[in-house]
Design a protein around this motif. Structure first.
Motif, short mmCIF file in Angstrom:
data_model
loop_
_atom_site.label_atom_id
_atom_site.label_comp_id
_atom_site.label_asym_id
_atom_site.label_seq_id
_atom_site.Cartn_x
_atom_site.Cartn_y
_atom_site.Cartn_z
N LYS A 3 -11.58 0.24 30.58
CA LYS A 3 -12.09 0.77 29.31
C LYS A 3 -11.03 0.68 28.22
CE LYS A 3 -15.49 4.01 31.07
NZ LYS A 3 -15.93 5.42 31.06
N GLU A 4 -9.78 0.89 28.60
CA GLU A 4 -8.69 0.81 27.62
C GLU A 4 -8.57 -0.60 27.05
OE1 GLU A 4 -5.25 2.11 29.71
OE2 GLU A 4 -5.91 4.19 29.77
N GLN A 5 -8.67 -1.60 27.92
CA GLN A 5 -8.59 -2.99 27.46
C GLN A 5 -9.78 -3.34 26.58
OE1 GLN A 5 -6.00 -4.94 27.75
NE2 GLN A 5 -6.95 -6.67 26.74
N SER A 6 -10.96 -2.89 26.96
CA SER A 6 -12.16 -3.15 26.15
C SER A 6 -12.03 -2.50 24.77
CB SER A 6 -13.40 -2.59 26.85
OG SER A 6 -13.66 -3.28 28.03
N ALA A 7 -11.51 -1.29 24.73
CA ALA A 7 -11.32 -0.59 23.45
C ALA A 7 -10.30 -1.31 22.58
CB ALA A 7 -10.90 0.85 23.70
N LEU A 8 -9.24 -1.80 23.20
CA LEU A 8 -8.20 -2.53 22.45
C LEU A 8 -8.76 -3.83 21.87
CD1 LEU A 8 -5.21 -2.46 21.67
CD2 LEU A 8 -4.75 -3.73 23.76
N GLU A 9 -9.57 -4.54 22.64
CA GLU A 9 -10.17 -5.78 22.15
C GLU A 9 -11.16 -5.49 21.02
OE1 GLU A 9 -11.78 -7.94 25.46
OE2 GLU A 9 -9.78 -8.35 26.27
N ALA A 10 -11.92 -4.42 21.14
CA ALA A 10 -12.86 -4.04 20.07
C ALA A 10 -12.10 -3.68 18.80
CB ALA A 10 -13.73 -2.87 20.53
N ARG A 11 -10.98 -2.98 18.96
CA ARG A 11 -10.15 -2.62 17.81
C ARG A 11 -9.60 -3.86 17.12
NH1 ARG A 11 -4.30 0.05 17.81
NH2 ARG A 11 -4.06 0.26 15.57
N ALA A 12 -9.15 -4.84 17.92
CA ALA A 12 -8.63 -6.08 17.36
C ALA A 12 -9.72 -6.79 16.56
CB ALA A 12 -8.11 -6.98 18.47
N ARG A 13 -10.93 -6.83 17.07
CA ARG A 13 -12.04 -7.47 16.36
C ARG A 13 -12.36 -6.73 15.06
NH1 ARG A 13 -14.09 -8.07 21.90
NH2 ARG A 13 -14.12 -10.29 22.38
N ARG A 14 -12.33 -5.40 15.08
CA ARG A 14 -12.60 -4.62 13.87
C ARG A 14 -11.53 -4.84 12.80
NH1 ARG A 14 -13.76 -0.56 17.59
NH2 ARG A 14 -11.76 0.42 17.15
N VAL A 15 -10.28 -4.84 13.21
CA VAL A 15 -9.18 -5.04 12.27
C VAL A 15 -9.31 -6.42 11.62
CG1 VAL A 15 -6.68 -5.38 12.11
CG2 VAL A 15 -7.58 -3.45 13.37
N ALA A 16 -9.61 -7.42 12.42
CA ALA A 16 -9.77 -8.78 11.89
C ALA A 16 -10.93 -8.83 10.90
CB ALA A 16 -10.00 -9.77 13.03
N GLU A 17 -12.05 -8.23 11.25
CA GLU A 17 -13.23 -8.25 10.39
C GLU A 17 -12.98 -7.55 9.06
OE1 GLU A 17 -17.93 -7.06 10.58
OE2 GLU A 17 -16.78 -7.18 12.43
N LYS A 18 -12.25 -6.44 9.08
CA LYS A 18 -11.94 -5.71 7.85
C LYS A 18 -11.12 -6.56 6.88
CE LYS A 18 -11.96 -0.95 9.46
NZ LYS A 18 -11.14 0.25 9.70
N ASN A 19 -10.38 -7.51 7.42
CA ASN A 19 -9.51 -8.36 6.60
C ASN A 19 -10.10 -9.74 6.32
OD1 ASN A 19 -6.83 -6.86 6.18
ND2 ASN A 19 -7.31 -6.48 8.33
N GLY A 20 -11.38 -9.93 6.63
CA GLY A 20 -12.04 -11.19 6.34
C GLY A 20 -11.82 -12.28 7.37
N TYR A 21 -11.50 -11.89 8.58
CA TYR A 21 -11.27 -12.84 9.66
C TYR A 21 -12.21 -12.53 10.82
CZ TYR A 21 -6.94 -14.26 7.38
OH TYR A 21 -6.03 -14.75 6.49
N MET A 22 -12.26 -13.45 11.77
CA MET A 22 -13.03 -13.25 12.99
C MET A 22 -12.10 -13.53 14.17
SD MET A 22 -16.12 -12.75 14.48
CE MET A 22 -17.37 -13.16 13.30
N ALA A 23 -12.05 -12.58 15.09
CA ALA A 23 -11.27 -12.76 16.32
C ALA A 23 -12.27 -13.09 17.43
CB ALA A 23 -10.50 -11.49 16.66
N VAL A 24 -12.13 -14.28 18.00
CA VAL A 24 -13.06 -14.77 19.02
C VAL A 24 -12.31 -14.91 20.33
CG1 VAL A 24 -14.60 -16.65 19.65
CG2 VAL A 24 -14.29 -16.06 17.25
#
Length: 69
Positions: A3-24
């Motif tokens: 769950k910790e790893q899933s949460a970290l990956e979701a956070r990375a995707r959110r941070v990227a999206e807020k800045n106009g990027y996509m983390a795939v």
């Protein structure tokens, strides 16, 4: 995946999206020279790959990438 790893990956995707990027994240099961099994980061406005061309970025690296902005 924990769950910790899933949460970290979701956070990375959110941070990227807020800045106009996509983390795939790579979906391939086998690793190769061109697929490290991690993330690729691209800019949504231009579809330009910004980092992790070989899917070699971790979720932590995605978050650190945007801390400097």
């Amino acid at each position: 995946m924990s769950k910790e790893q899933s949460a970290l990956e979701a956070r990375a995707r959110r941070v990227a999206e807020k800045n106009g990027y996509m983390a795939v994240k790579s979906t391939k099961r086998t690793l190769s020279v061109d697929n490290g099994g991690g993330f690729l980061l691209y800019e949504l406005a231009t579809n330009r790959v910004e980092a992790g061309e070989r899917y070699d970025m971790s979720a932590e690296q995605i978050i650190e990438f945007f801390e400097g902005i």
